[in-house]
Design an enzyme around this catalytic site. Structure first.
Site, mmCIF file in Angstrom:
data_model
loop_
_atom_site.group_PDB
_atom_site.id
_atom_site.type_symbol
_atom_site.label_atom_id
_atom_site.label_comp_id
_atom_site.label_asym_id
_atom_site.label_seq_id
_atom_site.Cartn_x
_atom_site.Cartn_y
_atom_site.Cartn_z
ATOM 1 N N GLY A 10 97.804 42.966 -1.695
ATOM 2 C CA GLY A 10 97.660 41.631 -1.136
ATOM 3 C C GLY A 10 98.861 41.303 -0.277
ATOM 4 N N CYS A 11 99.204 40.054 -0.225
ATOM 5 C CA CYS A 11 100.323 39.588 0.590
ATOM 6 C C CYS A 11 101.605 40.318 0.219
ATOM 7 C CB CYS A 11 100.495 38.086 0.388
ATOM 8 S SG CYS A 11 101.923 37.410 1.229
ATOM 9 N N PHE A 12 102.231 40.960 1.203
ATOM 10 C CA PHE A 12 103.438 41.711 0.881
ATOM 11 C C PHE A 12 104.604 40.807 0.512
ATOM 12 C CE2 PHE A 12 103.447 42.664 5.729
ATOM 13 C CZ PHE A 12 103.899 41.383 6.066
ATOM 14 N N TRP A 13 104.566 39.546 0.886
ATOM 15 C CA TRP A 13 105.629 38.633 0.503
ATOM 16 C C TRP A 13 105.815 38.600 -1.018
ATOM 17 C CZ3 TRP A 13 103.641 33.762 3.528
ATOM 18 C CH2 TRP A 13 103.841 33.942 4.900
ATOM 19 N N ASP A 89 94.497 35.550 -0.795
ATOM 20 C CA ASP A 89 94.469 36.392 0.399
ATOM 21 C C ASP A 89 93.221 37.251 0.380
ATOM 22 O OD1 ASP A 89 97.053 35.508 1.311
ATOM 23 O OD2 ASP A 89 97.899 36.696 -0.309
#
Length: 184
Positions: A10-13, A89
């Site tokens: 998912g979101c790499f953040w 996401d």
């Protein structure tokens, strides 16, 4: 000896801090992999037409932290039963994937995935995370690197849903000081 691992979740953040704050981690880089577009940008990948997924490339000292340890943490950060993205996401660029760079990593990833499935932790739902051979990893733009440090308020908001899910699925880590996911 230093080694690299690549995980899409998912979101790499939300994938950087849990890995970066562990002993033995040398660096965690946000980026893209798995697609066919060279030098992709965030806008291109999030537009879902490059074939890439958001991922993190983790350089680690395997004498301090093992690849198996990283896999254990990875499973806690994602919903391994969701093939269409992760949490808020949605779409192809947010699919969970384990990218392996050696036969040893592939064997450890397969073993870990089978153990998670056999654990019954997700009931009868199938662990759908594919294990694929690593391809070129393209670093994301600089403003995406260390996002949790640069934008702590926004990061906290997007990370909260993952933490809530993980605490539900991995309740033993709410109580143990050896928690992999939470800081004590």
């Amino acid at each position: 000896m230093n080694e690299k691992a690549i995980f899409a979740g998912g979101c790499f953040w939300c994938m950087v801090e849990p890995f970066e704050t562990r002993p033995g981690i040398i660096s965690v880089l946000s980026g893209f992999t798995g697609g066919d577009k060279e030098f992709p940008t965030y806008d291109e990948v999030s537009g879902h037409w490059t074939g890439h997924v958001e991922a993190v490339q983790i350089e680690f000292d395997n004498e301090i932290v093992s690849y198996s340890d990283l896999l254990e943490l990875y499973w806690q950060l994602i919903d391994p039963t969701d093939a269409n993205g992760q949490f808020y996401d949605r779409g192809d660029s947010y699919r969970p994937v384990i990218f392996v760079s050696s036969s040893e990593q592939a064997a450890l990833a397969e073993k870990s995935k089978k153990a998670l499935q056999a654990s019954g932790r997700f009931g009868t739902l199938e662990i759908i995370v594919p294990i694929k051979e690593a391809t070129t990893f393209w670093p994301a733009e600089e403003y995406h690197q260390d996002f949790y440090k640069k934008n702590p308020v926004r990061y906290a908001a997007v990370h909260k849903i993952r933490e809530k899910f993980a605490k539900k699925v991995w309740p033993e880590f709410n109580k143990k000081s050896k928690s992999l996911f939470w800081k004590k």
